[in-house]
Structures are given as structure tokens and as C-alpha cells.
Design an enzyme around this catalytic site. Sequence first.
Site, PDB file in Angstrom:
ATOM      1  CD1 TRP A 159      -0.145  -1.473   3.162  1.00 23.96           C
ATOM      2  CD2 TRP A 159       0.565   0.639   3.309  1.00 23.96           C
ATOM      3  NE1 TRP A 159       0.615  -1.367   4.309  1.00 23.96           N
ATOM      4  CE2 TRP A 159       1.064  -0.074   4.418  1.00 23.96           C
ATOM      5  CE3 TRP A 159       0.876   1.997   3.203  1.00 23.96           C
ATOM      6  CZ2 TRP A 159       1.861   0.511   5.400  1.00 23.96           C
ATOM      7  CZ3 TRP A 159       1.673   2.588   4.172  1.00 23.96           C
ATOM      8  CH2 TRP A 159       2.160   1.860   5.257  1.00 23.96           C
ATOM      9  CG  ASN A 160       4.968   1.077   1.027  1.00 27.32           C
ATOM     10  OD1 ASN A 160       4.627   0.341   0.092  1.00 27.32           O
ATOM     11  ND2 ASN A 160       6.140   0.963   1.617  1.00 27.32           N
ATOM     12  CE  LYS A 183      -3.134  -9.039  -2.435  1.00 30.03           C
ATOM     13  NZ  LYS A 183      -3.473  -7.680  -1.879  1.00 30.03           N
ATOM     14  N   PRO A 184      -3.831  -5.685  -6.062  1.00 32.64           N
ATOM     15  CG  PRO A 184      -4.952  -3.966  -7.111  1.00 32.64           C
ATOM     16  CD  PRO A 184      -5.034  -5.430  -6.839  1.00 32.64           C
ATOM     17  CB  SER A 238       5.293  -8.409   5.974  1.00 36.26           C
ATOM     18  OG  SER A 238       4.474  -9.564   5.804  1.00 36.26           O
ATOM     19  CD  GLU A 259      10.991  -4.347  -1.491  1.00 37.09           C
ATOM     20  OE1 GLU A 259      11.269  -4.442  -0.265  1.00 37.09           O
ATOM     21  OE2 GLU A 259      10.191  -3.539  -1.940  1.00 37.09           O
ATOM     22  NE  ARG A 287      10.946   8.042  -1.514  1.00 33.24           N
ATOM     23  CZ  ARG A 287      11.244   6.948  -2.191  1.00 33.24           C
ATOM     24  NH1 ARG A 287      12.030   6.021  -1.670  1.00 33.24           N
ATOM     25  NH2 ARG A 287      10.771   6.776  -3.412  1.00 33.24           N
ATOM     26  CB  CYS A 293      10.892  -1.734   2.633  1.00 36.35           C
ATOM     27  SG  CYS A 293      11.065  -1.339   0.887  1.00 36.35           S
ATOM     28  CD  GLU A 390      10.319  -2.813   7.354  1.00 33.27           C
ATOM     29  OE1 GLU A 390      10.786  -2.184   6.393  1.00 33.27           O
ATOM     30  OE2 GLU A 390       9.397  -3.637   7.245  1.00 33.27           O
ATOM     31  CB  SER A 450      14.371   3.975  -4.940  1.00 36.13           C
ATOM     32  OG  SER A 450      14.178   3.347  -3.692  1.00 36.13           O
TER      33      SER A 450
END
Length: 487
Positions: A159-160, A183-184, A238, A259, A287, A293, A390, A450
Site C-alpha cells: 500500500w505504501n 492483486k493491489p 512483509s 522484496e 519520506r 522498507c 520496522e 531507489s
Amino acid sequence: MTRAVADIIAGLGTGIYRDGRWHAASSGDTFTVENPATGETIATLSDGGPDDASAAIAAAATNQRDWAAVPSRTRSEILRRAYELVIERTDELAALMTAEMGKPLAEARGEVSYAAEFFRWFSEEAVRVRGDARRSPDGKSRFFVTSEPVGPSILITPWNFPLAMVSRKIGPAIAAGCTMVYKPAELTPLTSLYVVDLLAEAGLPDGVLSVVCTTSPGPVVSTWIDSGQARKLSFTGSTQVGKLLLEQCARGVLRTSMELGGNAPFIVCADADLDTAVDAAMVAKTRNMGQACTAANRILVHRSRIDEFAAALTERMSALSVGDGAVAGTDIGPLVEAKALDKVERLVGDAVARGAKVICGGERIEGIGHFYPPTVLADVDPAAEMMRTEVFGPVAAIVPFDTDDEAVAVANDTEFGLVAYVMTESADRGFAIAERLESGMVGFNTGLVSSPAAPFGGVKESGLGREGGLTGIDEFLETKYVAMPVR
């Protein structure tokens, strides 16, 4: 929510997309999407289940052969048009992301630019898939090595980063010639649904991409994995969920890209430039409200610099404005949901109970929305829970160290290894530390690693495979070798 954003949402599909058309869920179930800044329900979507998943993967399998046969130049041009459409619609996409996820508009616009680059990068990679042709060492055979699409691919995003995570997976899958079931995240599905229509406008053929939005991801994804039709799974999320998916994929020996979680150390050496280090820490910590992550999770500062660094960081963090991301001037938006806010509050409370000193922030902001203030903690006990997990919030935990060896040992004392950061004015020291860090990526005097042109991914329990860069398309390709005797 403004009328303009409401109009954008009103024009989106229902949440189940297959064969170029939007469908209601077979069960008739629906779910709602909330604006985390206001608590307002902004959309109601079809809530997919196993039957919808079965239909989606069947469509992917049916269309795989025809899609794989489409010339790479054609796939490249589809992605290039998608890039141009994303850039053209920056304001709409940014407003949509802010409404469903909460990030400030300025940051959302930055994500649009970043996400679009994945479409452009993989439009260029689509026509550069490599092969090989040569004689065998004994001279008796010719070897021909080619790359082919791995096949129907399962894509799952978090979702991030509602737009960047979509383009980072769909881009290479299209470039390689793979059909997709996608799948979102249920918290932020709206941006993904916008992208579906955008890709169709860019020329993506019906049946290449199917989408199932759902609040019950387990049965949907398991249906795909166990279908016998999927050949690849790409997941961002996760570590706990990633491990379960790896076990399921083993049943059918599916290719996987994972990831997963991070626990990034941010090392400030004795010779670091203070301004550079603080600038980098602000990027790596704030950010996306710290919901990344790649966020700096453990800020390790040489004891000789810790007071000045903490003071400078606190000054910057305290100056940030907190509020609705849609309001001009907002620096820090809300956390994505109540559970995320509760987690940050619990982790800070645990650290304080173990002796951490709150320099600024430290308590949730009461009222409507899931807001937590920028927070700086000093003297954090290494045994504190936030040193092991995290935080996923705007909380900077500062820990002293005395030697580079100690800093590296503390940095590596985790099961994760996604990204690390090193601040030093010495190139020799920086590279020496980077080489010893157990991490897939290292930011050297920068808080941002990134890039679509670089291989994103981690080691240890932070994942498998890489996204972006020259190797990103390889995750969606199989190698085929043909031998022919020399006559």
C-alpha cells in the site's frame, strides 16, 4: 475530498478486471476505501474471491501464447505510451494517491515521476533481451541460448507506494511478454485501477492483465499459486507473508521475486559532513512518513558527533508541518491506518520504558486522522523492539557507537538486509564499510537509493531477486538452450 478527486474516483472500475472489462465480484461482496487523513469513505469496490481469481488466471493462461508472440517493439511502444500518459496525468494520479494513502501532494507528484520511469526504462529493455550463439569447446556442437517469457505471472503490491510498486512489476512483465494476474493492496487500490485503464489506453491488449481487488488475499493468491497455470510470483510486502508465499510456491516450483522487510542502519561516521548526514537522514527517515522498507530504522552515530547530529536533526524534524496531504505546505501526512498508528505508538512507548529520551514528538496527535508527529529519540536501548522491527513511521532512533567495527557489527545484527546508509567524507572508509555491510543496497552520503535504472532488492530475509536495472527484466524470463551438432 475535492470534487475533482471525487470525479476521478467515480470514473474508476469496480475492482475486478478481466478480458478488457470490469466485473462485479462473483459473490457480490464489496469493501470500502478510506482517506487516512479524514476518515472519510472515498470508494466502494468489488471484493473478489477464489472464483474471480480462477477466472483471472484462466484468462492469463489462455492469452499467454499470443501475447508472447507480439513483437518486442510493439510491447516497447505500449510501455512508452504508458510512460507518456502517466506524465501527462501527474496531477490526477498524485491527487488520487494522496486521497487513498495520505502522502503530501508534492511527494505524490515525485512518486508519479519515479513510477513513470519504470515504464520508460522497461520500454527500452523490451527490445534488448539478450541471447548467445557459439561453438561448443570441443567444436562438435553449436549452442543457441535464447530468453523466453516465464509465463503467467502473479503480481502483489503493498500500500505504501501505490503507483511505483505497480509500474515496477507490470513494466518488466509487459516488456518480457508475460500475461499477469494482479492483486493491489486493499488499503490503496484506487491508483492501481486508474493504471489499468491507462494501460488499456496505451494499447495493452485485452486479456494480458487481470486484476482482483480483495480483502481476503489468502484464498485469492492461493488459487493462483495452486492453479497449475501460473509460473511466476512477484511479491512486495512483509517477510512473514513472503515466507508463507515461498512455501506455497514450492508446491508448484514457481519462480519467485520477493522484496520483503527491512531494518536499515544509517551510519554517521566521525568524519561525516554534518549537513550531508542530516539531509540524507531526513530523506531516509521522513519520506512517505517513514512508511518505506528503505526507511532508516536505526541511526548509528559516532559518539563524538552524536550531540551535534541529534540537535541538527531535531531542529529539522521539529520544523515539519503535519496534516492532510492535500493541503498545501504539509510535510508529513497521516499514517495509512489506525493499526499503523497503534504500532508506532507501541514501539515508542517500549523504547521510552527502556530508557530512551524523547527529544521531540513522541505522542500521537489526537483527533480525526491517523497522525503521528516527527519524533527523535536518543539513547535507545539496543534491546528495544524498534531496533528489531520496522517502525514504519516518522520516528528517528539514535544510538551511539565508538568504532567502525562496532557500527558494522550492530548494522549487521539483524535478519534483514535490504538497504544501509553510510555517511563519511572518506571514500576509502565508505567503500570499506559498504563492502562489509550485509545489505543488497547501500546509500553512500545519500538517503535515496531507489532508481528504475538500478537493481533494487535485498539479502537475507529481505528478499530474493531484483527489480529495475539491467537485471529487472530477467526475473520474468526463462533461459532456453538449443544444441545442434556441427555437420
